[in-house]
Enzyme design. Structure first.
Site, PDB file in Angstrom:
ATOM      1  N   GLN A 143       4.737  -8.299 -47.375  1.00 44.35           N
ATOM      2  CA  GLN A 143       5.913  -7.840 -46.633  1.00 44.35           C
ATOM      3  C   GLN A 143       5.546  -6.912 -45.463  1.00 44.35           C
ATOM      4  O   GLN A 143       6.209  -6.928 -44.414  1.00 44.35           O
ATOM      5  CB  GLN A 143       6.891  -7.148 -47.573  1.00 44.35           C
ATOM      6  CG  GLN A 143       8.286  -7.069 -46.986  1.00 44.35           C
ATOM      7  CD  GLN A 143       9.260  -6.415 -47.932  1.00 44.35           C
ATOM      8  OE1 GLN A 143       9.021  -5.333 -48.453  1.00 44.35           O
ATOM      9  NE2 GLN A 143      10.374  -7.085 -48.172  1.00 44.35           N
TER      10      GLN A 143
ATOM     11  N   GLU B  42      -1.747   6.724  -3.103  1.00 46.50           N
ATOM     12  CA  GLU B  42      -2.932   7.394  -2.541  1.00 46.50           C
ATOM     13  C   GLU B  42      -3.550   8.251  -3.631  1.00 46.50           C
ATOM     14  O   GLU B  42      -2.886   8.561  -4.635  1.00 46.50           O
ATOM     15  CB  GLU B  42      -2.520   8.298  -1.367  1.00 46.50           C
ATOM     16  CG  GLU B  42      -1.948   7.518  -0.211  1.00 46.50           C
ATOM     17  CD  GLU B  42      -1.635   8.406   0.996  1.00 46.50           C
ATOM     18  OE1 GLU B  42      -2.001   9.609   0.975  1.00 46.50           O
ATOM     19  OE2 GLU B  42      -1.024   7.887   1.933  1.00 46.50           O
TER      20      GLU B  42
ATOM     21  N   ARG C 134      23.604  -3.677  -7.542  1.00 45.59           N
ATOM     22  CA  ARG C 134      22.465  -2.767  -7.590  1.00 45.59           C
ATOM     23  C   ARG C 134      21.968  -2.715  -9.038  1.00 45.59           C
ATOM     24  O   ARG C 134      22.760  -2.511  -9.957  1.00 45.59           O
ATOM     25  CB  ARG C 134      22.870  -1.373  -7.109  1.00 45.59           C
ATOM     26  CG  ARG C 134      21.709  -0.478  -6.782  1.00 45.59           C
ATOM     27  CD  ARG C 134      22.163   0.759  -6.038  1.00 45.59           C
ATOM     28  NE  ARG C 134      23.200   1.468  -6.773  1.00 45.59           N
ATOM     29  CZ  ARG C 134      22.958   2.222  -7.849  1.00 45.59           C
ATOM     30  NH1 ARG C 134      21.733   2.361  -8.302  1.00 45.59           N
ATOM     31  NH2 ARG C 134      23.945   2.828  -8.460  1.00 45.59           N
TER      32      ARG C 134
ATOM     33  N   GLU D 159       3.777   0.099 -10.817  1.00 44.81           N
ATOM     34  CA  GLU D 159       5.198  -0.001 -10.398  1.00 44.81           C
ATOM     35  C   GLU D 159       6.081   1.039 -11.088  1.00 44.81           C
ATOM     36  O   GLU D 159       7.215   0.772 -11.475  1.00 44.81           O
ATOM     37  CB  GLU D 159       5.726  -1.428 -10.579  1.00 44.81           C
ATOM     38  CG  GLU D 159       5.031  -2.383  -9.634  1.00 44.81           C
ATOM     39  CD  GLU D 159       5.867  -3.535  -9.156  1.00 44.81           C
ATOM     40  OE1 GLU D 159       7.104  -3.456  -9.167  1.00 44.81           O
ATOM     41  OE2 GLU D 159       5.263  -4.521  -8.749  1.00 44.81           O
TER      42      GLU D 159
ATOM     43  N   THR E  48      -3.447  -3.720  -5.346  1.00 44.60           N
ATOM     44  CA  THR E  48      -3.603  -5.053  -5.938  1.00 44.60           C
ATOM     45  C   THR E  48      -3.843  -6.094  -4.852  1.00 44.60           C
ATOM     46  O   THR E  48      -3.112  -6.131  -3.856  1.00 44.60           O
ATOM     47  CB  THR E  48      -2.343  -5.403  -6.757  1.00 44.60           C
ATOM     48  OG1 THR E  48      -2.224  -4.454  -7.812  1.00 44.60           O
ATOM     49  CG2 THR E  48      -2.441  -6.806  -7.353  1.00 44.60           C
TER      50      THR E  48
ATOM     51  N   CYS F 156       0.831  -1.216   0.000  1.00 47.59           N
ATOM     52  CA  CYS F 156       0.000   0.000   0.000  1.00 47.59           C
ATOM     53  C   CYS F 156       0.859   1.256   0.000  1.00 47.59           C
ATOM     54  O   CYS F 156       1.208   1.789   1.067  1.00 47.59           O
ATOM     55  CB  CYS F 156      -0.894   0.009   1.227  1.00 47.59           C
ATOM     56  SG  CYS F 156      -2.003  -1.373   1.342  1.00 47.59           S
TER      57      CYS F 156
ATOM     58  N   ARG G 290      10.610  -4.953 -10.101  1.00 42.42           N
ATOM     59  CA  ARG G 290      10.439  -4.500 -11.492  1.00 42.42           C
ATOM     60  C   ARG G 290      10.917  -5.533 -12.515  1.00 42.42           C
ATOM     61  O   ARG G 290      10.293  -5.646 -13.587  1.00 42.42           O
ATOM     62  CB  ARG G 290      11.115  -3.141 -11.706  1.00 42.42           C
ATOM     63  CG  ARG G 290      10.249  -2.007 -11.181  1.00 42.42           C
ATOM     64  CD  ARG G 290      10.879  -0.625 -11.268  1.00 42.42           C
ATOM     65  NE  ARG G 290       9.955   0.365 -10.727  1.00 42.42           N
ATOM     66  CZ  ARG G 290      10.319   1.548 -10.256  1.00 42.42           C
ATOM     67  NH1 ARG G 290      11.594   1.918 -10.263  1.00 42.42           N
ATOM     68  NH2 ARG G 290       9.409   2.384  -9.786  1.00 42.42           N
TER      69      ARG G 290
ATOM     70  N   GLY H 260      -6.611  -7.415 -38.255  1.00 41.32           N
ATOM     71  CA  GLY H 260      -7.560  -6.539 -38.950  1.00 41.32           C
ATOM     72  C   GLY H 260      -8.787  -6.294 -38.075  1.00 41.32           C
ATOM     73  O   GLY H 260      -8.677  -6.206 -36.852  1.00 41.32           O
TER      74      GLY H 260
END
Ligand SMILES: Cc1cc2nc3c(=O)[nH]c(=O)nc-3n(C[C@H](O)[C@H](O)[C@H](O)COP(=O)(O)OP(=O)(O)OC[C@H]3O[C@@H](n4cnc5c(N)ncnc54)[C@H](O)[C@@H]3O)c2cc1C
Length: 409
Positions: free
Chosen positions: A279, A127, A311, A363, A158, A124, A243, A339
């Site tokens: 093509q 906000e 890191r 994220e 989530t 959490c 990530r 299509g």
């Protein structure tokens, strides 16, 4: 020498995740998307076969898998259905700050809870008035004796409606911007923690996204994660670790769209030949394949850096940005290959295009990833300390590494 060969264990894990996605997720994905059905049965099964909480250290009952293995799993989840995949992976986001900053007791209790039963936890941070710029958050935690009193509301959370506990970020020193934020573990099943709103979303409709309100919630002081006012750094360290997984999920969405479009282009006949003979369509397919493979390479790099104790801030923002933007481009082009049929819900790529959009938003949006990348390349950090060294020295040193983290979530 650079070696992209997976270990036998990693290959087995990828096969397990792929089979799970193929047999348990894909067959219901489009149906669950329609009604926004909560995938509890799939969560139970994924937990049972060991595809959840994969980074929880062995000391707390988890498998303690490496980050590259986590990415292999998340790509398959994204390939199956990224909405269901997000529900399966979100425990990792909530758990990372606990694993980094929690006391032994906190880790045993809260990480252990997710291992003992198929329970869920949520992260959490966001906000209504504090999204990309979390320094504007209004949620407050005030220390009273051996407790903190928590008040505020978090949005877009989530799994929020189903979580047994939350990692909550709150201001402990409101005048200090992002330097006045602390992180806490908060039990979800108590009267003054309420789920206010379930969002009706464009994509990833099988995932639950809720508003959670904390009203005079008493949090034991030992549930503080890391040091007081160091919550922002903890959040940045968490995102560095999660990530790569989000990037992997975006690669999975793109790969699914690429596969559907390739197959369709060989079957659909216009002007007397399969459209794959034109093509213009070949070039779309070629670009899709390249974006999937390039996204995966960056994703693996960002995960392997973590596994090597380096890191990975630059690599994970590059991976997340590129894989997310690629997923959006590849799914949009997949609709183009189909299509008019691509625009119709009966065909698979319409859902993928809607699902891909969130990858550019949660994220850290693609703009925020670019801010991080620009900062990392224009102002390269001098700090040499690696993650294992920091972890070996305890939380204080770990926080020192994070001291140089970018100020945008
Ligand atoms: C389905 C879903 C699930 C989510 N899950 C979680 C969760 O589990 N936990 C959680 O804490 N949050 C969660 N989020 C929140 C998500 O991380 C935020 O929506 C996101 O960080 C962006 O914040 P915002 O929506 O307030 O957009 P804003 O920050 O208002 O941004 C609006 C636009 O402005 C751009 N922008 C903002 N600042 C800059 C800048 N400095 N430079 C350039 N462009 C800028 C953004 O890129 C974006 O395009 C979720 C969101 C969604 C939709």
């Amino acid at each position: 020498m650079v070696d992209f060969t997976l270990t036998d264990e990693q290959k087995d894990l990828r096969e397990l995740a792929h089979n799970f996605a193929e047999k348990e997720i894909r067959p219901v994905a489009w149906e669950y998307d329609k009604e926004g059905t909560w995938p509890q049965e799939i969560i139970d099964k994924a937990w049972e076969v060991g595809l959840m909480n994969t980074h929880t250290p062995e000391a707390y009952g988890g498998p303690g898998l490496d980050y590259l293995s986590g990415c292999l799993i998340e790509e398959e989840f994204g390939w199956g259905c990224s909405g269901i995949g997000t529900s399966l992976a979100a425990n990792g986001l909530a758990s990372a700050p606990v694993a980094i900053g929690g006391t032994e007791e906190t880790k045993k209790k809260y990480l252990g809870m997710l291992i003992e039963e198929p329970k869920l936890a949520s992260f959490c941070l966001t906000e209504p008035d504090a999204g990309s710029d979390v320094s504007g958050m209004k949620t407050r935690a005030v220390k009273k004796g051996d407790k903190y009193i928590l008040n505020g509301s978090k949005c877009f959370i989530t799994n929020g409606g189903y979580a047994d506990w939350f990692t909550v970020y709150a201001k402990t020193d409101p005048d200090q911007g992002h330097r006045g934020i602390s992180a806490f573990v908060v039990d979800g099943k108590q009267d003054n923690v309420t789920v206010d709103k379930k969002e009706d979303k464009m994509g990833q409709r099988a995932s639950n996204t809720a508003t959670i309100t904390f009203d005079e919630v008493e949090v034991p002081a030992e549930n503080l994660l890391g040091e007081e006012n160091h919550g922002f750094k903890l959040a940045m360290m968490t995102l560095d670790r999660t990530r790569p997984g989000v990037a992997a999920m975006a690669v999975g969405i793109a790969r699914a769209a690429f596969e559907f479009a390739s197959e369709y282009s060989k079957e659909r006949v216009q002007f007397g030949v399969p459209i794959a003979m034109h093509q213009a369509i070949q070039f779309l397919i070629a670009d899709m394949a390249t974006k999937v493979d390039a996204g995966r390479l960056l994703t693996w790099l960002s995960a392997v850096q973590l596994d090597q104790g380096k890191r990975n801030t630059l690599a994970c923002s590059e991976a997340k940005r590129f894989a997310a933007d690629s997923a959006m481009e590849v799914t949009t082009d997949a609709v183009q290959v189909y299509g008019g049929y691509g625009f119709i819900k009966e065909y698979p790529v319409e859902k993928l295009m809607r699902d891909a959009k969130i990858m550019q938003l949660y994220e850290g949006t693609s703009q925020i990833q670019r801010l991080v990348i620009a900062r990392e390349v224009l102002l390269p950090r001098t700090i040499e300390e690696t993650i294992p060294e920091a972890e070996a020295k305890g939380r204080e040193a770990d926080q020192k590494v994070a001291e140089t983290a970018p100020a945008a979530a």
